[in-house]
Scaffold this active site. Structure first.
Site, PDB file in Angstrom:
ATOM      1  N   GLU A  22     -16.318   5.641   4.730  1.00  0.00           N
ATOM      2  CA  GLU A  22     -15.470   5.321   5.758  1.00  0.00           C
ATOM      3  C   GLU A  22     -15.804   6.104   6.816  1.00  0.00           C
ATOM      4  O   GLU A  22     -15.854   7.302   6.765  1.00  0.00           O
ATOM      5  CB  GLU A  22     -14.154   4.806   5.182  1.00  0.00           C
ATOM      6  CG  GLU A  22     -13.276   6.309   4.809  1.00  0.00           C
ATOM      7  CD  GLU A  22     -12.006   5.660   4.795  1.00  0.00           C
ATOM      8  OE1 GLU A  22     -11.307   4.950   5.286  1.00  0.00           O
ATOM      9  OE2 GLU A  22     -11.226   6.181   3.414  1.00  0.00           O
ATOM     10  N   ARG A  26       0.971  -1.233  -0.140  1.00  0.00           N
ATOM     11  CA  ARG A  26      -0.129   0.055  -0.162  1.00  0.00           C
ATOM     12  C   ARG A  26       0.838   1.396   0.032  1.00  0.00           C
ATOM     13  O   ARG A  26       0.519   2.151  -0.609  1.00  0.00           O
ATOM     14  CB  ARG A  26      -1.041  -0.027   1.299  1.00  0.00           C
ATOM     15  CG  ARG A  26      -1.878   1.119   1.182  1.00  0.00           C
ATOM     16  CD  ARG A  26      -3.066   1.052   2.297  1.00  0.00           C
ATOM     17  NE  ARG A  26      -2.490   1.080   3.545  1.00  0.00           N
ATOM     18  CZ  ARG A  26      -3.239   0.733   4.635  1.00  0.00           C
ATOM     19  NH1 ARG A  26      -4.324   0.304   4.465  1.00  0.00           N
ATOM     20  NH2 ARG A  26      -2.678   0.811   5.889  1.00  0.00           N
ATOM     21  N   LYS A  36      -2.622   6.729   1.685  1.00  0.00           N
ATOM     22  CA  LYS A  36      -2.388   7.001   3.120  1.00  0.00           C
ATOM     23  C   LYS A  36      -1.602   8.174   3.238  1.00  0.00           C
ATOM     24  O   LYS A  36      -0.474   8.057   3.382  1.00  0.00           O
ATOM     25  CB  LYS A  36      -1.868   5.799   3.699  1.00  0.00           C
ATOM     26  CG  LYS A  36      -2.442   5.645   5.342  1.00  0.00           C
ATOM     27  CD  LYS A  36      -2.286   4.572   5.748  1.00  0.00           C
ATOM     28  CE  LYS A  36      -2.388   4.529   7.480  1.00  0.00           C
ATOM     29  NZ  LYS A  36      -3.736   5.131   7.957  1.00  0.00           N
TER      30      LYS A  36
HETATM   31  N1  PLP Z   1      -9.334   4.126   6.820  1.00  0.00           N
HETATM   32  C1  PLP Z   1      -8.717   4.831   7.525  1.00  0.00           C
HETATM   33  C2  PLP Z   1      -8.970   6.566   6.896  1.00  0.00           C
HETATM   34  C3  PLP Z   1      -7.666   4.658   7.987  1.00  0.00           C
HETATM   35  O1  PLP Z   1      -6.567   5.751   8.501  1.00  0.00           O
HETATM   36  C4  PLP Z   1      -7.175   3.649   8.417  1.00  0.00           C
HETATM   37  C5  PLP Z   1      -6.116   3.030   9.357  1.00  0.00           C
HETATM   38  O2  PLP Z   1      -5.221   2.683   8.633  1.00  0.00           O
HETATM   39  C6  PLP Z   1      -8.021   2.356   7.979  1.00  0.00           C
HETATM   40  C7  PLP Z   1      -8.871   2.729   7.160  1.00  0.00           C
HETATM   41  C8  PLP Z   1      -7.978   0.972   8.043  1.00  0.00           C
HETATM   42  O3  PLP Z   1      -6.900   0.508   7.290  1.00  0.00           O
HETATM   43  P1  PLP Z   1      -5.941  -0.879   8.019  1.00  0.00           P
HETATM   44  O4  PLP Z   1      -6.892  -1.877   8.294  1.00  0.00           O
HETATM   45  O5  PLP Z   1      -4.974  -1.078   6.625  1.00  0.00           O
HETATM   46  O6  PLP Z   1      -5.115  -0.302   9.118  1.00  0.00           O
HETATM   47  C1  COI Z   2      -3.892   2.879  11.666  1.00  0.00           C
HETATM   48  O1  COI Z   2      -5.060   2.260  12.016  1.00  0.00           O
HETATM   49  O2  COI Z   2      -3.001   2.442  11.496  1.00  0.00           O
HETATM   50  C2  COI Z   2      -4.309   4.148  11.446  1.00  0.00           C
HETATM   51  O3  COI Z   2      -3.373   4.845  10.618  1.00  0.00           O
HETATM   52  C3  COI Z   2      -5.492   4.916  11.789  1.00  0.00           C
HETATM   53  C4  COI Z   2      -5.109   6.491  12.692  1.00  0.00           C
HETATM   54  C5  COI Z   2      -4.521   6.160  13.882  1.00  0.00           C
HETATM   55  C6  COI Z   2      -4.904   7.262  11.556  1.00  0.00           C
END
Ligand code: PLP
Ligand code: COI
Length: 342
Positions: free
Chosen positions: A220, A81, A184
């Site tokens: 989301e 990612r 991200k």
């Molecule tokens: N959506 C947002 C905006 C986030 O900041 C996060 C955190 O990482 C997620 C979704 C969840 O992603 P992941 O499951 O890869 O941590």
């Molecule tokens: C995560 O779950 O790793 C995130 O980045 C979410 C948040 C702390 C911004």
């Protein structure tokens, strides 16, 4: 274990640990990186990361298992990612091997801070990629810093596996229809600070954003993806080009289908059709699975399962996911990476 912390009540706060990883990109290639005790970054005042947001980050965790070992959950997915995000912002990719080895090195060097098994705590790793150097025009940097620091964390939302309420936001978007929502990058979070603060002041855990083009579909949460469970035992999660592709969400889609005998579906979720869900939750690395009790949308307040009780399917998904992450349940192939301590 040589440090003594209140492992059961860590919350989600920065803590300066002894070691972090740092590598620099110069002359068209990554230089040899390594661990450092210096927690301060040294960069030019004109760095594009500071002015034009040419930066990206990741989030993943190291888990202490019952036998005392340490493991990572799907770090290759975070590496990939970050590579997609880097492409979007014209930054150099961090190779998957370099990323995963650096995560292991940081977890290993700070192993005294990986919370004990059974406390619910984990070591949160924060990889960060920034464009640096003496540039003032709007263009990509020639030099980059890639760093990974870490800290022990507990629950992101109050209570962990306990329902909390969220605010559906019509007024502000976190991302544009063809912007950087799927990457991200810090800019998405900068855009979410004001609506997030408003929601928290009103007593909500966070904001749920709608699709920026029509404001008719759930996108989301500000810090996690959304999922709902229908009465037909379907695990449903929104599909959209402007949401962050959550690694936790894709893991849950797989587990719902392959382990829990559910139908797992990515599709559009209309904000006017929330009554189709008998349970709902937020999922992500920091959020893990956080049940959504109720949502406020304008004057309407909609409760999914309960404002105080966790729904049975949400609980099952939580147990399966965290069972795998902490090493109690066999993981699908390739999901777990062991951190050897020596
Ligand atoms: N959506 C947002 C905006 C986030 O900041 C996060 C955190 O990482 C997620 C979704 C969840 O992603 P992941 O499951 O890869 O941590
Ligand atoms: C995560 O779950 O790793 C995130 O980045 C979410 C948040 C702390 C911004």
């Amino acid at each position: 274990m040589t440090v003594s912390l209140d492992w059961e009540n860590l919350g989600f706060s920065y803590m300066k640990l002894p070691y972090r990883y740092l590598a620099t990109y110069k002359d068209g290639k990554w230089q040899e990186g390594g661990l450092t005790e210096d927690a301060t970054l040294h960069l030019s005042e004109s760095s594009p990361a500071l002015h034009y947001g040419q930066q990206a980050f990741e989030g993943l965790k190291a888990y202490r298992t019952k036998d005392g070992s340490i493991q990572l959950f799907r770090p290759d997915q975070n590496a990939e990612r970050l590579q997609r995000t880097a492409d979007r912002l014209l930054m150099p990719q961090v190779p998957t091997d370099m990323f995963v080895e650096a995560c292991k090195a940081v977890a290993r060097a700070n192993s005294d801070y990986v919370p004990p098994y059974g406390t619910g705590g984990t070591l949160y790793l924060r990889p960060l990629l920034i464009g640096v150097g003496d540039i003032i025009g709007v263009k990509p940097a020639d030099e980059y810093i890639f760093t990974i620091f870490a800290m022990p964390v507990g629950n992101y939302f109050k209570g962990g596996l306990a329902p909390t309420n969220f605010l559906i936001q019509d007024q502000y978007d976190r991302a544009a229809p063809h912007g950087t929502g799927a990457a991200k990058v810090g800019g998405n979070y900068a855009a979410s600070l004001l609506p997030g603060q408003y929601a928290k002041k009103q007593g909500f855990s966070d904001v749920i954003y709608l699709d920026p083009a029509t404001h008719t579909k759930i996108e989301e949460v500000g810090s996690a993806n959304f999922f709902g469970i229908t009465k037909n035992n379907e695990f449903v999660t929104p599909i959209s080009p402007s949401i962050l592709p959550s690694i936790t969400k894709y893991s849950l889609l797989y587990l719902a289908d392959h382990r829990l005998g559910m139908k797992a579906i990515e599709r559009e979720v209309l904000v006017d059709d929330l009554a189709e869900f008998v349970e709902a939750g937020a999922c992500g690395t920091a959020a893990v699975i956080s049940p959504i009790g109720g949502v406020q949308h304008g004057d309407d307040f909609h409760v999914f399962y309960s404002e105080t009780e966790v729904g049975p399917v949400t609980r099952k998904l939580y147990e399966e996911l965290t069972g795998i992450q902490f090493g109690d349940i066999e993981a699908p192939e390739g999901w777990i990476v062991k951190v050897d301590e020596n």
